[in-house]
Scaffold this active site. Structure first.
Site, PDB file in Angstrom:
ATOM      1  N   CYS A  14       9.316 -10.305  14.778  1.00  0.00           N
ATOM      2  CA  CYS A  14       8.885  -9.891  13.559  1.00  0.00           C
ATOM      3  C   CYS A  14      10.009  -8.342  13.048  1.00  0.00           C
ATOM      4  O   CYS A  14       9.662  -8.152  12.451  1.00  0.00           O
ATOM      5  CB  CYS A  14       7.375  -9.672  12.293  1.00  0.00           C
ATOM      6  SG  CYS A  14       7.022 -11.972  13.108  1.00  0.00           S
TER       7      CYS A  14
ATOM      8  N   HIS B  99       8.011  -6.257   6.168  1.00  0.00           N
ATOM      9  CA  HIS B  99       8.093  -7.294   6.640  1.00  0.00           C
ATOM     10  C   HIS B  99       7.507  -8.207   5.588  1.00  0.00           C
ATOM     11  O   HIS B  99       6.152  -8.359   6.077  1.00  0.00           O
ATOM     12  CB  HIS B  99       7.756  -8.185   7.817  1.00  0.00           C
ATOM     13  CG  HIS B  99       7.747  -8.477   8.786  1.00  0.00           C
ATOM     14  ND1 HIS B  99       8.394  -9.894   8.672  1.00  0.00           N
ATOM     15  CD2 HIS B  99       6.599  -9.127   9.102  1.00  0.00           C
ATOM     16  CE1 HIS B  99       7.515 -11.047   9.304  1.00  0.00           C
ATOM     17  NE2 HIS B  99       6.679 -10.639   9.004  1.00  0.00           N
TER      18      HIS B  99
ATOM     19  N   ASN C 223       7.430 -16.633   6.173  1.00  0.00           N
ATOM     20  CA  ASN C 223       7.731 -15.444   6.792  1.00  0.00           C
ATOM     21  C   ASN C 223       8.829 -15.388   7.532  1.00  0.00           C
ATOM     22  O   ASN C 223       9.244 -16.909   8.258  1.00  0.00           O
ATOM     23  CB  ASN C 223       6.461 -15.559   7.596  1.00  0.00           C
ATOM     24  CG  ASN C 223       6.590 -14.610   8.468  1.00  0.00           C
ATOM     25  OD1 ASN C 223       7.737 -13.626   9.322  1.00  0.00           O
ATOM     26  ND2 ASN C 223       5.710 -13.885   8.863  1.00  0.00           N
TER      27      ASN C 223
END
Ligand code: ACO
Length: 329
Positions: free
Chosen positions: A115, A256, A286
């Site tokens: 990520c 993020h 996500n």
């Protein structure tokens, strides 16, 4: 001193929307809209169409960003794709993007930092542009996580969605504009809490790997949560202190979107109002490395980013790897 600057941003979201209710009704997952919203802030995610690959999504987002930057694919010196879901184990997704764009002079490679991938890629691009070695670099964060999550693990499969985000970076001669600094960290003792254990060189594909579903994402959610909050707070303070700023100087947070609760906890610890943190997790879930460029593009196209605004960027992912960047828009 020459700096780098983000001169264009772009997004690609696949058409298909999968809501929390769809997870139960269509996929038969034993969960609920209320549980997912309360624990994560997620209401829906996107799912790529059959046949759609990471490089396809990346190319759409890249074209969007190049248009805004006002340059052509032929101007690109480098393409870096942050991804853990490349089209195939090799070559790099970036090479497929190069061919699809026709960016013939660009050197291409992928960055594997989960990520945090697009933030790592931004940092690499920044170094090449600062030294004058490269002029225009395309940074993409793209992830097709719905193909690698374990749909039988309800604690992790409800979190993720597919998307691509892009940033075109170029030179900035003004000393007080552009990327001020980037800060990257990894704690390699935490590889096991978020990983795909099978299908690599340590445990090649076998019937056993498939039977145990080890080719899919496995996550220890509570451990990830604890490390993420601490790491994002600390790396944000690091970026601010490095440049002589305080949390109250920050105009926008581009983070993020792992989980709304993580972001709420980090903003509280930093004493930055949550209203400064641009959010999209409710709509897209996500999206891993796509998350930071996607969120930046959203803020950019809304006209929220004003000349001179201080932007704090942060991300964390499997590794565990995390980082921050401080940008003067
Ligand atoms: N729906 C309903 N119930 C569920 C679900 C679900 N989707 N998932 C788990 N549960 C149940 C469990 O079975 C368990 O039930 P039990 O008490 O009867 O055994 C209960 O909920 C609690 O399970 P936990 O796994 O302990 O749930 P937790 O409260 O820790 O929440 C979550 C899970 C949301 C994943 C949380 O740990 C978290 O937010 N972790 C951070 C992880 C994260 O954000 N990862 C993103 C990827 S990493 C990154 O991007 C940085």
């Amino acid at each position: 001193m020459q700096r780098s600057r983000i001169i264009g941003t772009g997004t690609y979201l696949p058409e298909k929307v999968l809501t929390n209710d769809d997870l139960t009704k269509q996929l038969g997952i034993d969960t609920s809209d209320a549980w997912i919203r309360e624990r994560t802030g997620i209401g829906a995610r996107r799912v790529a169409a059959p046949g759609e690959a990471t490089s396809d999504m990346s190319t759409h987002a890249a074209r969007h960003a190049l248009d805004l930057a006002g340059i052509t694919p032929a101007d690109l010196d480098m393409i870096i794709v942050g991804t853990i879901t490349p089209d195939m184990p090799f070559p790099a997704a970036a090479a497929f993007v190069q061919a699809k764009l026709g960016a013939t002079k660009a050197a291409c490679f992928d960055v594997s930092a989960a990520c945090a991938g697009s933030l790592y890629a931004l940092s690499i691009a920044d170094q090449f542009i600062r030294t004058g070695a490269m002029k225009y670099v395309l940074v993409v964060g793209a992830e097709l996580l719905t193909r690698i999550v374990n749909w039988q693990d309800r604690a992790s499969c409800v979190l993720f969605g597919d998307a691509a985000g892009a940033m075109v970076m170029g030179p900035e001669s003004r000393d007080d504009r552009g990327v001020l600094s980037t800060h990257l960290h990894t704690d390699g003792t935490q590889t096991a809490i978020l990983c795909i254990p099978g299908g690599g060189s340590a445990k090649p594909f076998s019937q056993e790997v498939l039977d145990k579903r080890e080719q899919l994402v496995t996550m220890q959610g509570r451990e990830v949560y604890k490390i993420a909050v601490r790491a994002l707070e600390s790396v944000s303070h690091e970026a601010l202190a490095h440049n002589g700023y305080r949390p109250q100087d920050v105009a926008h947070v581009i983070a993020h979107q792992a989980n709304l609760r993580i972001l709420e906890a980090v903003m509280k610890r930093l004493e930055i109002p949550l209203s400064k943190c641009h959010l999209n997790i409710e709509r897209v879930g996500n999206t891993s490395s796509a998350s930071v460029p996607l969120t930046l593009d959203q803020a950019n196209r809304q006209g929220a980013l004003k000349d001179g605004d201080l932007i704090l960027m942060m991300a964390i992912g499997g590794g565990m790897s995390w980082g921050s960047a401080l940008v003067r828009w």
